[in-house]
Design a protein around this motif. Structure first.
Motif, PDB file in Angstrom:
ATOM      1  N   ILE A   1       0.854  -1.183   0.139  1.00 35.34           N
ATOM      2  CA  ILE A   1      -0.070   0.052  -0.092  1.00 35.34           C
ATOM      3  C   ILE A   1       0.756   1.129   0.063  1.00 35.34           C
ATOM      4  N   GLY A   2       1.963   0.906   0.803  1.00 34.35           N
ATOM      5  CA  GLY A   2       3.165   2.198   0.929  1.00 34.35           C
ATOM      6  C   GLY A   2       3.477   2.756  -0.740  1.00 34.35           C
ATOM      7  N   HIS A   3       3.828   1.600  -1.663  1.00 32.67           N
ATOM      8  CA  HIS A   3       4.105   1.817  -2.748  1.00 32.67           C
ATOM      9  C   HIS A   3       3.093   2.483  -3.756  1.00 32.67           C
ATOM     10  N   LYS A   4       1.679   2.242  -3.464  1.00 35.19           N
ATOM     11  CA  LYS A   4       0.641   2.924  -4.248  1.00 35.19           C
ATOM     12  C   LYS A   4       0.374   4.275  -3.792  1.00 35.19           C
ATOM     13  N   ALA A   5       0.484   4.331  -2.364  1.00 34.38           N
ATOM     14  CA  ALA A   5       0.619   5.777  -1.899  1.00 34.38           C
ATOM     15  C   ALA A   5       1.733   6.735  -2.536  1.00 34.38           C
ATOM     16  N   TYR A   6       3.060   6.130  -2.794  1.00 33.17           N
ATOM     17  CA  TYR A   6       3.826   6.953  -3.281  1.00 33.17           C
ATOM     18  C   TYR A   6       3.534   7.546  -4.672  1.00 33.17           C
ATOM     19  N   GLN A   7       2.827   6.502  -5.317  1.00 38.10           N
ATOM     20  CA  GLN A   7       2.710   6.873  -6.828  1.00 38.10           C
ATOM     21  C   GLN A   7       1.402   8.115  -6.772  1.00 38.10           C
ATOM     22  N   LYS A   8       0.510   7.790  -5.849  1.00 38.65           N
ATOM     23  CA  LYS A   8      -0.655   8.827  -5.745  1.00 38.65           C
ATOM     24  C   LYS A   8       0.097  10.095  -5.403  1.00 38.65           C
ATOM     25  N   MET A   9       1.099  10.229  -4.573  1.00 34.80           N
ATOM     26  CA  MET A   9       1.718  11.576  -4.085  1.00 34.80           C
ATOM     27  C   MET A   9       2.512  12.007  -5.509  1.00 34.80           C
ATOM     28  N   PHE A  10       3.080  11.278  -6.221  1.00 30.31           N
ATOM     29  CA  PHE A  10       3.895  11.416  -7.390  1.00 30.31           C
ATOM     30  C   PHE A  10       2.996  12.258  -8.310  1.00 30.31           C
ATOM     31  N   TYR A  11       1.696  11.692  -8.460  1.00 32.77           N
ATOM     32  CA  TYR A  11       0.636  12.771  -9.412  1.00 32.77           C
ATOM     33  C   TYR A  11       0.140  13.906  -8.475  1.00 32.77           C
ATOM     34  N   GLY A  12       0.326  14.126  -7.453  1.00 32.47           N
ATOM     35  CA  GLY A  12      -0.197  15.077  -6.663  1.00 32.47           C
ATOM     36  C   GLY A  12      -1.419  14.902  -5.983  1.00 32.47           C
ATOM     37  N   ASN A  13      -1.831  13.542  -6.090  1.00 36.89           N
ATOM     38  CA  ASN A  13      -3.134  13.147  -5.425  1.00 36.89           C
ATOM     39  C   ASN A  13      -3.010  12.732  -3.781  1.00 36.89           C
ATOM     40  N   TYR A  14      -2.722  13.722  -3.055  1.00 38.29           N
ATOM     41  CA  TYR A  14      -2.364  13.700  -1.524  1.00 38.29           C
ATOM     42  C   TYR A  14      -3.485  13.248  -0.943  1.00 38.29           C
TER      43      TYR A  14
END
Lengths: 399, 459
Positions: free
Chosen positions: B347-360
């Motif tokens: 889940i942490g990995h998925k979260a990083y990718q959301k942050m990458f696209y600015g979807n905090y």
């Protein structure tokens, strides 16, 4: 910075929100045969929270600690916050944020600009604001706070935050003209920032005169050990992109004379942890090669011919100018010793209207082996007594 | 390379007694197969030439490697100093363990995270071998124990990022191949024993530390040389010989154990190589080195998933989400599903990718879900708090981090959490000092002197 903070009840803080960065681990090489190494790793882990002394980046993300460079095309995002560090209530609190450059002052959209908020002691009010950076050079963020004290006194202060904006990319273009009216555009994009970037999408939006065909290889499928170079562009590195622009059928050749707009390059890139940037060039201009008044193209010519056997070529004459041309053809054989003209020279061909075409069939006999170049076609416009010379129009191989 | 050898000073303390004591690492001067495997090393041609002749008597033997520590002053205690400055003497009871001056004491200091005091202690212990401050370029004798002390010191210096001192102290060791670095040079102490006294960790540090010098490619040269040496050892083993090429008794079990050892050492060197490439910003070469480790036959599932996760993060840091997603996908194939922390990693990995696209906001929701499943992933809690700030919820972010500190003090009291919380405090109030002092008090009581004082953001 504004100096009116002596009697202020409120303070303003601004923090730029670039993407958070991964924490850098403490790394030490560990011999797997050395039990002591594990003990050292545990000690380091308790200080940093890292799970391994072998990985350069940890799993924690850290808030930005220093003001990184901002580049044209990026989005400036910041958290603006006002808090009440006094023991009085402040009423009608409003914050306005403007971004000032050398050419303009832009008011940034801010929910807190209506003077409706109230801040009790120790309370804070904050908001995240974004703005796309569209200019290079010095920018000043001006934050203005207005509020009333408990006694009803109107208070006001401002804070200024200066930052420079630099250019992240350098774009150079080169045009190559093909024989068939296509234009090839080579775009060289150089990373002029200080960090590596990934060019997410570089596309050409053609102008209405052209159709565009992108000639860049697709991204290679994922491989753990890729053969090609990196997917990212290091600082100062350049990458090239190639596009083929074909004139649209509905426009005549006349529309492509002189200076024409080819289209715009649209560039999207990403840097650390997804920081996004986007830039478009202005319309790229291309100077068409001059064909003069009369253009000759060879429509039919054999690739190889036999010695002493006559062959024919078909030439298309295109009138590029605005007036009719009355053409007479003379064939000069002195420039091509290996080929002999076998058609009538001095013939009157007739009138060609503006933008009109006229096909002429000419015969030749080869008298020398090897690659021979066809030259010596002279067309005279009898109206203005002007002669157009066409040499090296095609090649044949004589065997 | 060392300069000309010098004759041994007769006033040096007789070290033969010390040579027999066991150290925290276990004496490698013995003759068990374990010792043979771990200290195996083919002498350099320079050393081999010396061993081909009969050695001169002990008191007339040359000294080639002449190290000495290069810092006399103690390293100090930045956290302790901050405490004295900000907390006042009453509250700033800086309790650093006092230990006996021995390798056991050293071990206790390290286990408690007091790495700076540990460096100071290595200096004191090395002085007994005539290799203390000011003794560089003076002749001295080497033993397994003294070299292990140096190795610990170098590991500590690297962990403390004291790279200048590390480099200058490493220089006197030359290329670690001088004759006096081998057991063969001390037949009266280590009779019939062959091999290198230099601990393998020290070899790798000696190579990797060069990445911090003006010529970082020296690190690559040294690491490649290490790889060549290891490959030669493995080739000898596969031909039924001992590691250094000599012929001797080698049972199948012994050979298999040795091959496993040297393969894992090869992977450690490759990871050093990857870190060196990372430091010099050749990220795709770092990737290639790490991928090599994952492909090696003795790479464990746990190590594979750790490395793939690391590769994903490196690519996100570069700006390449596509590549990162592929690495994260590979990681999820090797993550141990029985490990409760495993779900959090994915889940942490998925979260990083959301942050990458600015979807905090979405990243935060994902991490909240992971935290509910397994609250002990403090890094997820930390990252969730960061996302809260990015959606404008400053107060909630502070509360989330403070809760993590209360619920998981042993894990959450780390530099990343502290620097994030200190940053949030500064944003939230002009009177953040008091709250940061509370953090300082926690760090003082529960962490050693290696804790990065700057993360508290106190003047």
């Amino acid at each position: 910075m504004a100096d009116s903070s002596r009697d202020q009840l409120l303070t303003l803080k601004v923090m730029r929100l670039t993407r958070p960065a991964f924490a850098h681990n403490l790394t030490v090489p560990i011999d797997p045969a050395d039990a002591f190494g594990a003990e050292l790793q545990t000690a380091m882990a308790s200080a940093t929270g890292q799970t391994s002394a072998g990985d350069p980046l940890g799993s924690y993300v850290v808030l930005p600690q220093s003001f990184e460079n901002i580049y044209l095309g990026e989005t400036f995002t910041f958290y603006m916050c006002v808090h009440n560090d006094s023991n009085q209530i402040a009423t009608e609190v409003a914050i306005k944020a403007d971004l000032q450059t050398s050419s303009q002052r832009v008011a940034l959209p801010c929910k807190m600009q209506e003077p409706v908020a109230e801040l009790s002691p120790d309370q804070a009010l904050g908001e995240v604001i974004s703005h796309e950076i569209k200019e290079i050079g010095q920018h000043i963020l001006v934050c203005a706070v207005t509020y009333n004290t408990a006694a009803g006194e109107k208070m006001y202060f401002r804070k200024f935050f200066k930052f420079p904006v630099a250019k992240p990319l350098d774009v150079r273009t080169k045009f190559y003209n093909a024989e068939n009216d296509d234009v090839y555009l080579e775009a060289q994009i150089q990373n002029t920032s200080t960090i590596p970037m990934v060019l997410e999408r570089i596309s050409l939006e053609p102008s209405e005169l052209y159709d565009c065909n992108e000639l860049n290889p697709p991204r290679a499928p994922f491989s753990e050990t890729p053969i090609e170079g990196p997917s990212y562009l290091s600082p100062q590195d350049t990458r090239q992109f190639l596009y083929c622009l074909s004139p649209k059928k509905e426009y005549t050749l006349k529309s492509y004379r002189g200076v024409t707009s080819i289209g715009k390059l649209d560039m999207i890139w990403r840097t650390s942890m997804g920081e996004r940037g986007r830039l478009q060039t202005s319309q790229l201009q291309r100077m068409a090669p001059g064909y003069g008044d009369l253009r000759l193209t060879v429509e039919e010519v054999p690739a190889t011919v036999r010695m002493h056997e006559m062959f024919k070529i078909v030439c298309r004459l295109h009138n590029c100018c605005d007036r009719a041309l009355d053409l007479q053809i003379v064939l000069d054989g002195s420039l091509q010793p290996g080929l002999i003209w076998s058609s009538t020279s001095g013939r009157h061909l007739g009138q060609v209207p503006p933008n009109g075409d006229f096909d002429v069939t000419l015969n030749l006999v080869p008298v020398a082996f090897g690659l021979q170049v066809i030259s010596g076609i002279r067309l005279t416009d009898t109206f203005l007594k002007r002669t157009y010379e066409h040499d090296e129009v095609a090649q044949v191989f004589v065997s | 390379m060392d300069g000309a050898g010098m004759s041994r000073d007769d006033s040096v303390v007789n070290l033969d007694d010390m040579a027999q004591t066991t150290t925290s690492r276990g004496s490698k001067g013995g003759h068990s197969p374990f010792d043979r495997r771990t200290t195996a090393w083919t002498p350099s041609s320079r050393a081999a030439q010396v061993f081909a002749q009969p050695l001169p008597a002990a008191d007339k033997r040359l000294s080639y490697t002449m190290p000495g520590i290069m810092q006399e002053a103690p390293l100090g205690d930045p956290v302790g100093d901050l405490a004295k400055k900000h907390l006042g003497d009453v509250h700033a009871a800086v309790v650093r363990p006092s230990v006996e001056r021995s390798t056991d004491g050293l071990r206790r200091l390290i286990a408690s995270g007091n790495l700076r005091s540990a460096v100071d202690l290595t200096g004191i212990l090395l002085a007994a071998y005539n290799q203390g401050f000011g003794k560089a370029h003076s002749p001295s004798k080497h033993t397994v124990e003294s070299l292990e002390l140096w190795c610990v010191r170098f590991q500590l210096l690297m962990a403390l990022k004291m790279n200048t001192l590390l480099h200058s102290e490493l220089e006197t060791f030359g290329d670690l191949e001088a004759p006096d670095m081998f057991f063969q040079y001390y037949p009266e102490i280590y009779p019939m024993k062959r091999g290198s006294m230099v601990p393998f960790s020290m070899r790798v540090i000696h190579a990797e530390a060069a990445k911090f010098t003006p010529n970082p490619s020296d690190a690559l040269t040294r690491l490649n040389k290490l790889i060549a040496n290891i490959n030669a050892i493995m080739s000898n083993l596969s031909h039924g010989r001992w590691e250094d090429g000599s012929v001797g008794e080698l049972s199948d079990d012994d050979r298999l154990e040795s091959e496993a050892l040297w393969k894992s050492r090869l992977n450690a060197v490759r990871q050093s190589m990857a870190r060196t490439f990372f430091t010099i910003k050749e990220y795709h070469l770092a990737s290639a080195s790490l991928a090599q480790v994952c492909h090696s036959e003795n790479c464990s599932l746990e190590e594979k998933s750790r490395i793939y996760s690391s590769l994903g993060r490196i690519n996100l840091e570069l700006g390449d989400q596509q590549q990162a997603a592929e690495w994260f996908q590979k990681c999820s194939e090797f993550v141990d599903p029985t490990n409760p922390a495993a779900k959090g990693v994915v889940i942490g990995h998925k979260a990083y990718q959301k942050m990458f696209y600015g979807n905090y906001a979405e990243a935060y929701e994902l991490m909240l879900e992971a935290a509910a499943a397994n609250d002990a992933n403090v890094d997820i809690l930390n990252n969730a708090a960061v996302c809260l700030l990015y959606v404008g919820r400053l107060t909630d972010a502070i509360q989330l981090l403070e809760k993590a500190l209360r619920d998981h003090p042993s894990i959450a009291l780390n530099e990343s959490v502290i620097i994030n919380l200190s940053t949030l405090y500064e944003l939230a109030t002009a009177r953040s000092a008091g709250r940061k002092h509370a953090l300082l008090q926690m760090v003082l009581q529960a962490r050693g002197d290696c804790f990065n004082a700057a993360s508290l953001k106190l003047p």
